[in-house]
Design a protein around this motif. Structure first.
Motif, PDB file in Angstrom:
ATOM      1  N   ASP A  20       0.814  -1.215   0.000  1.00  0.00           N
ATOM      2  CA  ASP A  20       0.000   0.000   0.000  1.00  0.00           C
ATOM      3  C   ASP A  20       0.850   1.268   0.000  1.00  0.00           C
ATOM      4  OD1 ASP A  20      -2.438  -1.369  -0.054  1.00  0.00           O
ATOM      5  OD2 ASP A  20      -2.461  -1.561   2.130  1.00  0.00           O
ATOM      6  N   THR A  21       2.036   1.210   0.595  1.00  0.00           N
ATOM      7  CA  THR A  21       2.911   2.379   0.660  1.00  0.00           C
ATOM      8  C   THR A  21       4.341   1.970   0.328  1.00  0.00           C
ATOM      9  OG1 THR A  21       3.521   2.115   2.989  1.00  0.00           O
ATOM     10  CG2 THR A  21       1.493   3.373   2.526  1.00  0.00           C
ATOM     11  N   VAL A  22       5.159   2.954   0.005  1.00  0.00           N
ATOM     12  CA  VAL A  22       6.577   2.691  -0.260  1.00  0.00           C
ATOM     13  C   VAL A  22       7.251   2.171   1.005  1.00  0.00           C
ATOM     14  CG1 VAL A  22       8.779   3.740  -0.926  1.00  0.00           C
ATOM     15  CG2 VAL A  22       6.698   4.359  -2.144  1.00  0.00           C
ATOM     16  N   ASP A  23       6.855   2.667   2.163  1.00  0.00           N
ATOM     17  CA  ASP A  23       7.412   2.176   3.431  1.00  0.00           C
ATOM     18  C   ASP A  23       7.109   0.695   3.629  1.00  0.00           C
ATOM     19  OD1 ASP A  23       8.566   4.599   4.142  1.00  0.00           O
ATOM     20  OD2 ASP A  23       6.827   5.238   5.317  1.00  0.00           O
ATOM     21  N   GLN A  24       5.890   0.288   3.349  1.00  0.00           N
ATOM     22  CA  GLN A  24       5.526  -1.123   3.478  1.00  0.00           C
ATOM     23  C   GLN A  24       6.304  -1.984   2.488  1.00  0.00           C
ATOM     24  OE1 GLN A  24       1.263  -1.263   3.074  1.00  0.00           O
ATOM     25  NE2 GLN A  24       0.920  -0.754   5.224  1.00  0.00           N
ATOM     26  N   LEU A  25       6.529  -1.459   1.296  1.00  0.00           N
ATOM     27  CA  LEU A  25       7.319  -2.179   0.304  1.00  0.00           C
ATOM     28  C   LEU A  25       8.744  -2.380   0.814  1.00  0.00           C
ATOM     29  CD1 LEU A  25       7.641  -3.434  -2.490  1.00  0.00           C
ATOM     30  CD2 LEU A  25       8.165  -1.140  -3.356  1.00  0.00           C
ATOM     31  N   GLY A  26       9.331  -1.335   1.365  1.00  0.00           N
ATOM     32  CA  GLY A  26      10.674  -1.444   1.923  1.00  0.00           C
ATOM     33  C   GLY A  26      10.744  -2.449   3.049  1.00  0.00           C
ATOM     34  N   GLN A  27       9.737  -2.457   3.919  1.00  0.00           N
ATOM     35  CA  GLN A  27       9.703  -3.417   5.018  1.00  0.00           C
ATOM     36  C   GLN A  27       9.588  -4.845   4.502  1.00  0.00           C
ATOM     37  OE1 GLN A  27       6.470  -2.086   7.477  1.00  0.00           O
ATOM     38  NE2 GLN A  27       7.573  -0.262   8.165  1.00  0.00           N
ATOM     39  N   LEU A  28       8.794  -5.037   3.459  1.00  0.00           N
ATOM     40  CA  LEU A  28       8.646  -6.356   2.847  1.00  0.00           C
ATOM     41  C   LEU A  28       9.977  -6.839   2.293  1.00  0.00           C
ATOM     42  CD1 LEU A  28       6.859  -8.703   1.659  1.00  0.00           C
ATOM     43  CD2 LEU A  28       6.701  -7.284  -0.388  1.00  0.00           C
ATOM     44  N   VAL A  29      10.664  -5.969   1.577  1.00  0.00           N
ATOM     45  CA  VAL A  29      11.939  -6.351   0.975  1.00  0.00           C
ATOM     46  C   VAL A  29      12.947  -6.722   2.055  1.00  0.00           C
ATOM     47  CG1 VAL A  29      13.912  -5.493  -0.352  1.00  0.00           C
ATOM     48  CG2 VAL A  29      11.581  -5.035  -1.153  1.00  0.00           C
ATOM     49  N   VAL A  30      13.047  -5.909   3.085  1.00  0.00           N
ATOM     50  CA  VAL A  30      14.026  -6.170   4.150  1.00  0.00           C
ATOM     51  C   VAL A  30      13.639  -7.410   4.954  1.00  0.00           C
ATOM     52  CG1 VAL A  30      14.988  -5.272   6.305  1.00  0.00           C
ATOM     53  CG2 VAL A  30      14.810  -3.787   4.301  1.00  0.00           C
ATOM     54  N   ALA A  31      12.377  -7.538   5.323  1.00  0.00           N
ATOM     55  CA  ALA A  31      11.950  -8.618   6.213  1.00  0.00           C
ATOM     56  C   ALA A  31      11.873  -9.973   5.526  1.00  0.00           C
ATOM     57  CB  ALA A  31      10.592  -8.283   6.824  1.00  0.00           C
ATOM     58  N   LYS A  32      11.456  -9.996   4.272  1.00  0.00           N
ATOM     59  CA  LYS A  32      11.207 -11.289   3.629  1.00  0.00           C
ATOM     60  C   LYS A  32      12.215 -11.623   2.537  1.00  0.00           C
ATOM     61  CE  LYS A  32       6.712 -11.724   5.192  1.00  0.00           C
ATOM     62  NZ  LYS A  32       5.617 -12.593   5.264  1.00  0.00           N
ATOM     63  N   ILE A  33      12.481 -10.716   1.647  1.00  0.00           N
ATOM     64  CA  ILE A  33      13.308 -11.038   0.482  1.00  0.00           C
ATOM     65  C   ILE A  33      14.790 -11.067   0.839  1.00  0.00           C
ATOM     66  CG2 ILE A  33      13.951 -10.306  -1.838  1.00  0.00           C
ATOM     67  CD1 ILE A  33      11.054  -9.194  -2.077  1.00  0.00           C
ATOM     68  N   GLN A  34      15.269 -10.071   1.543  1.00  0.00           N
ATOM     69  CA  GLN A  34      16.691 -10.023   1.873  1.00  0.00           C
ATOM     70  C   GLN A  34      17.092 -11.094   2.882  1.00  0.00           C
ATOM     71  OE1 GLN A  34      17.546  -5.935   2.919  1.00  0.00           O
ATOM     72  NE2 GLN A  34      17.747  -5.342   0.785  1.00  0.00           N
ATOM     73  N   ASN A  35      16.143 -11.729   3.542  1.00  0.00           N
ATOM     74  CA  ASN A  35      16.453 -12.797   4.482  1.00  0.00           C
ATOM     75  C   ASN A  35      16.536 -14.172   3.829  1.00  0.00           C
ATOM     76  OD1 ASN A  35      16.817 -11.351   6.860  1.00  0.00           O
ATOM     77  ND2 ASN A  35      14.631 -11.243   7.248  1.00  0.00           N
ATOM     78  N   VAL A  36      16.268 -14.260   2.535  1.00  0.00           N
ATOM     79  CA  VAL A  36      16.363 -15.534   1.825  1.00  0.00           C
ATOM     80  C   VAL A  36      17.845 -15.870   1.644  1.00  0.00           C
ATOM     81  CG1 VAL A  36      15.892 -16.719  -0.358  1.00  0.00           C
ATOM     82  CG2 VAL A  36      14.162 -15.201   0.642  1.00  0.00           C
ATOM     83  N   GLU A  37      18.201 -17.106   2.000  1.00  0.00           N
ATOM     84  CA  GLU A  37      19.589 -17.534   1.878  1.00  0.00           C
ATOM     85  C   GLU A  37      20.063 -17.419   0.437  1.00  0.00           C
ATOM     86  OE1 GLU A  37      22.326 -21.492   2.588  1.00  0.00           O
ATOM     87  OE2 GLU A  37      20.378 -21.351   3.582  1.00  0.00           O
TER      88      GLU A  37
END
Length: 50
Positions: A20-37
């Motif tokens: 919904d927001t750019v902030d939420q997108l950033g949180q998604l990337v940091v929390a879920k995508i960047q944590n993938v091995e």
């Protein structure tokens, strides 16, 4: 995340994610995508409707 596609060229995968927001997108990337091995860096390019 809506979709993930393997691609050729300078990137391995392109993910289209919805937020919904750019902030939420950033949180998604940091929390879920960047944590993938194996993921060492990401590039986020928000879609802008003019």
């Amino acid at each position: 995340m809506s979709t993930a596609e393997d691609v050729t060229g300078p990137y391995d995968v392109i993910v289209r994610a919805d937020a919904d927001t750019v902030d939420q997108l950033g949180q998604l990337v940091v929390a879920k995508i960047q944590n993938v091995e194996g993921i060492t860096r990401t590039l986020t390019c928000p879609v802008v409707h003019l």
